[in-house]
Motif scaffolding. Structure first.
Motif, PDB file in Angstrom:
ATOM      1  N   PHE A 111       0.948  -1.253   0.021  1.00 17.30           N
ATOM      2  CA  PHE A 111       0.131  -0.070  -0.034  1.00 17.30           C
ATOM      3  C   PHE A 111       0.969   1.357  -0.077  1.00 17.30           C
ATOM      4  N   SER A 112       0.345   2.252  -0.525  1.00 22.13           N
ATOM      5  CA  SER A 112       1.071   3.446  -0.787  1.00 22.13           C
ATOM      6  C   SER A 112       0.218   4.811  -0.785  1.00 22.13           C
ATOM      7  N   ASN A 113       0.453   5.762   0.109  1.00 19.40           N
ATOM      8  CA  ASN A 113       0.020   7.111  -0.284  1.00 19.40           C
ATOM      9  C   ASN A 113       1.309   7.930  -0.767  1.00 19.40           C
ATOM     10  N   PRO A 114       1.386   7.791  -2.143  1.00 16.48           N
ATOM     11  CA  PRO A 114       2.774   8.247  -2.746  1.00 16.48           C
ATOM     12  C   PRO A 114       2.555   9.954  -2.905  1.00 16.48           C
ATOM     13  N   PRO A 115       3.484  10.654  -3.162  1.00 13.22           N
ATOM     14  CA  PRO A 115       3.575  11.859  -3.538  1.00 13.22           C
ATOM     15  C   PRO A 115       2.752  11.983  -4.895  1.00 13.22           C
ATOM     16  N   TYR A 116       1.649  12.822  -5.074  1.00 13.85           N
ATOM     17  CA  TYR A 116       0.882  12.923  -5.972  1.00 13.85           C
ATOM     18  C   TYR A 116       0.319  14.446  -6.608  1.00 13.85           C
ATOM     19  N   VAL A 117       1.010  15.473  -5.801  1.00 15.75           N
ATOM     20  CA  VAL A 117       0.337  16.875  -6.329  1.00 15.75           C
ATOM     21  C   VAL A 117       1.156  17.491  -7.392  1.00 15.75           C
ATOM     22  N   PRO A 118       0.597  17.711  -8.531  1.00 17.27           N
ATOM     23  CA  PRO A 118       0.907  18.291  -9.688  1.00 17.27           C
ATOM     24  C   PRO A 118       1.901  19.463  -9.450  1.00 17.27           C
ATOM     25  N   ALA A 119       2.934  19.547  -9.898  1.00 13.71           N
ATOM     26  CA  ALA A 119       4.084  20.803  -9.626  1.00 13.71           C
ATOM     27  C   ALA A 119       4.630  21.114 -10.675  1.00 13.71           C
ATOM     28  N   PRO A 120       5.172  22.364 -10.882  1.00 13.33           N
ATOM     29  CA  PRO A 120       5.770  23.167 -12.176  1.00 13.33           C
ATOM     30  C   PRO A 120       6.904  22.443 -12.356  1.00 13.33           C
ATOM     31  N   ASP A 121       7.592  22.112 -11.326  1.00 14.23           N
ATOM     32  CA  ASP A 121       9.158  21.463 -11.640  1.00 14.23           C
ATOM     33  C   ASP A 121       9.001  20.210 -12.252  1.00 14.23           C
ATOM     34  N   SER A 122       9.783  19.972 -13.180  1.00 15.17           N
ATOM     35  CA  SER A 122       9.712  18.666 -14.016  1.00 15.17           C
ATOM     36  C   SER A 122      10.111  17.221 -13.303  1.00 15.17           C
ATOM     37  N   ARG A 123      11.174  17.804 -12.268  1.00 10.09           N
ATOM     38  CA  ARG A 123      11.579  16.547 -11.441  1.00 10.09           C
ATOM     39  C   ARG A 123      11.048  16.759 -10.081  1.00 10.09           C
ATOM     40  N   VAL A 197      -1.268  23.771   0.007  1.00  7.17           N
ATOM     41  CA  VAL A 197      -0.542  23.534  -1.360  1.00  7.17           C
ATOM     42  C   VAL A 197      -1.235  23.729  -2.528  1.00  7.17           C
ATOM     43  N   LEU A 198      -2.461  23.430  -2.648  1.00  7.02           N
ATOM     44  CA  LEU A 198      -3.211  23.548  -3.864  1.00  7.02           C
ATOM     45  C   LEU A 198      -3.703  24.786  -4.135  1.00  7.02           C
ATOM     46  N   ARG A 199      -3.947  25.396  -2.978  1.00  7.07           N
ATOM     47  CA  ARG A 199      -4.154  26.789  -3.122  1.00  7.07           C
ATOM     48  C   ARG A 199      -3.130  27.793  -3.465  1.00  7.07           C
ATOM     49  N   SER A 200      -2.021  27.388  -3.169  1.00  8.80           N
ATOM     50  CA  SER A 200      -0.722  28.326  -3.490  1.00  8.80           C
ATOM     51  C   SER A 200      -0.325  28.223  -4.885  1.00  8.80           C
ATOM     52  N   ARG A 201      -0.842  27.201  -5.569  1.00 10.24           N
ATOM     53  CA  ARG A 201      -0.538  26.909  -7.088  1.00 10.24           C
ATOM     54  C   ARG A 201      -2.033  27.040  -7.961  1.00 10.24           C
ATOM     55  N   ARG A 202      -2.696  27.732  -7.639  1.00 17.35           N
ATOM     56  CA  ARG A 202      -4.200  27.628  -8.321  1.00 17.35           C
ATOM     57  C   ARG A 202      -3.860  28.100  -9.667  1.00 17.35           C
ATOM     58  N   TRP A 204      -1.495  28.067 -11.610  1.00 16.34           N
ATOM     59  CA  TRP A 204      -0.757  27.155 -12.480  1.00 16.34           C
ATOM     60  C   TRP A 204      -1.542  26.166 -12.882  1.00 16.34           C
ATOM     61  N   LEU A 205      -2.361  25.446 -11.844  1.00 18.80           N
ATOM     62  CA  LEU A 205      -3.203  24.113 -12.126  1.00 18.80           C
ATOM     63  C   LEU A 205      -4.391  24.577 -13.109  1.00 18.80           C
ATOM     64  N   GLU A 206      -4.740  26.041 -12.952  1.00 23.16           N
ATOM     65  CA  GLU A 206      -5.855  26.375 -14.144  1.00 23.16           C
ATOM     66  C   GLU A 206      -5.185  26.362 -15.427  1.00 23.16           C
ATOM     67  N   GLN A 207      -4.000  27.091 -15.627  1.00 16.23           N
ATOM     68  CA  GLN A 207      -3.318  27.145 -16.894  1.00 16.23           C
ATOM     69  C   GLN A 207      -3.163  25.714 -17.449  1.00 16.23           C
ATOM     70  N   GLN A 208      -2.856  24.682 -16.856  1.00 18.37           N
ATOM     71  CA  GLN A 208      -2.426  23.148 -17.056  1.00 18.37           C
ATOM     72  C   GLN A 208      -3.627  22.708 -17.419  1.00 18.37           C
ATOM     73  N   GLY A 209      -5.001  22.981 -17.088  1.00 23.22           N
ATOM     74  CA  GLY A 209      -6.186  22.540 -17.445  1.00 23.22           C
ATOM     75  C   GLY A 209      -6.571  21.456 -16.204  1.00 23.22           C
ATOM     76  N   LEU A 210      -5.833  21.313 -14.951  1.00 21.68           N
ATOM     77  CA  LEU A 210      -6.063  20.513 -14.191  1.00 21.68           C
ATOM     78  C   LEU A 210      -7.167  20.581 -13.283  1.00 21.68           C
ATOM     79  N   VAL A 211      -7.499  21.860 -13.193  1.00 26.23           N
ATOM     80  CA  VAL A 211      -8.636  22.325 -12.176  1.00 26.23           C
ATOM     81  C   VAL A 211      -9.442  23.433 -13.016  1.00 26.23           C
TER      82      VAL A 211
END
Length: 228
Positions: A111-123, A197-202, A204-211
């Motif tokens: 089982f896993s709760n992995p990192p999963y928040v989309p972020a601007p950095d490619s890595r 975390v999500l609020r701080s990058r709203r 960017w998330l909108e620009q990516q079409g994720l939200v």
């Protein structure tokens, strides 16, 4: 789709956390509720990928499972070991990448709760608390690795449980696991308010079409996959 109650009753009551270690939150509790439905009796071999405080690993250990927990963060490893000692529970906590630390081993439950928040950095980050949640532009940097490795980690009949955000693509996760030969489906969902975390990058998330512009809640999903 069934929605699990976000109760904390299945997690240890008292947990310590060193600075920078991810505290149990809604995703942890949702995964704990799913884990409670699995057979973790005496002798069950269990692996947790990304243990954080060790909350879920300790929950499994209380039920008699033999638990191995892996994390790339030294503070997380130290925290999980400390919590295991405080709760007087046997827990093997290993530092490093889960692939490297599990070579040649197979488990009844992973089982896993992995990192999963989309972020601007490619890595994904290599240090800092963000390591527990940032996972590349689509949030799938770790999810996809777990999907690819799951068949080799599971014993026949073994089960994988993974929680992540719906914005990462639950259908893609199910499809990847199915493509790897596992029977996979979404077994639980929950809607939770956005965190800082999500609020701080709203923007960017909108620009990516994720939200969408009006989004203020995040859907969490638990995906269960089983090897035949």
């Amino acid at each position: 789709m069934p929605s699990k109650a976000l109760s904390s009753t299945t997690l240890p009551a008292a947990l310590l956390a060193l600075p920078g270690v991810y505290h149990p939150q809604a995703d942890t509790r949702l995964l704990a509720a799913a884990l409670a439905d699995e057979d973790l009796g005496s002798g069950t071999e269990v692996l947790e990928i990304g243990t954080g405080t060790g909350a879920l690993a300790l929950h499994a250990a209380t039920r008699g499972a033999r638990v191995t927990a892996v994390d790339v963060s030294w503070p997380a490893v130290a925290t999980a070991r400390l919590n295991a000692w405080l709760h007087r529970l046997p827990l093997s906590v290993l530092h490093g990448d889960f692939e490297a630390r599990t070579t040649g081993r197979r488990f009844d439950v992973v089982f896993s709760n992995p990192p999963y928040v989309p972020a601007p950095d490619s890595r994904p980050p290599s240090r800092g608390p963000e390591r527990a949640w940032d996972a590349g532009p689509d949030g799938r940097a770790v999810i996809d690795r777990i999907c690819a490795d799951a068949p080799g980690l599971l014993l026949p009949g073994g089960v994988l449980l993974m929680v992540h955000s719906g914005m990462c693509g639950a259908e893609e996760t199910v499809d990847r696991l199915a493509g790897a030969g596992l029977a996979a489906q979404v077994t639980a969902t929950a809607s939770v308010p956005w965190g800082p975390v999500l609020r701080s990058r709203r923007s960017w998330l909108e620009q990516q079409g994720l939200v969408a512009e009006a989004d203020e809640r995040e859907e969490l999903v638990v995906i269960r996959a089983q090897r035949s």
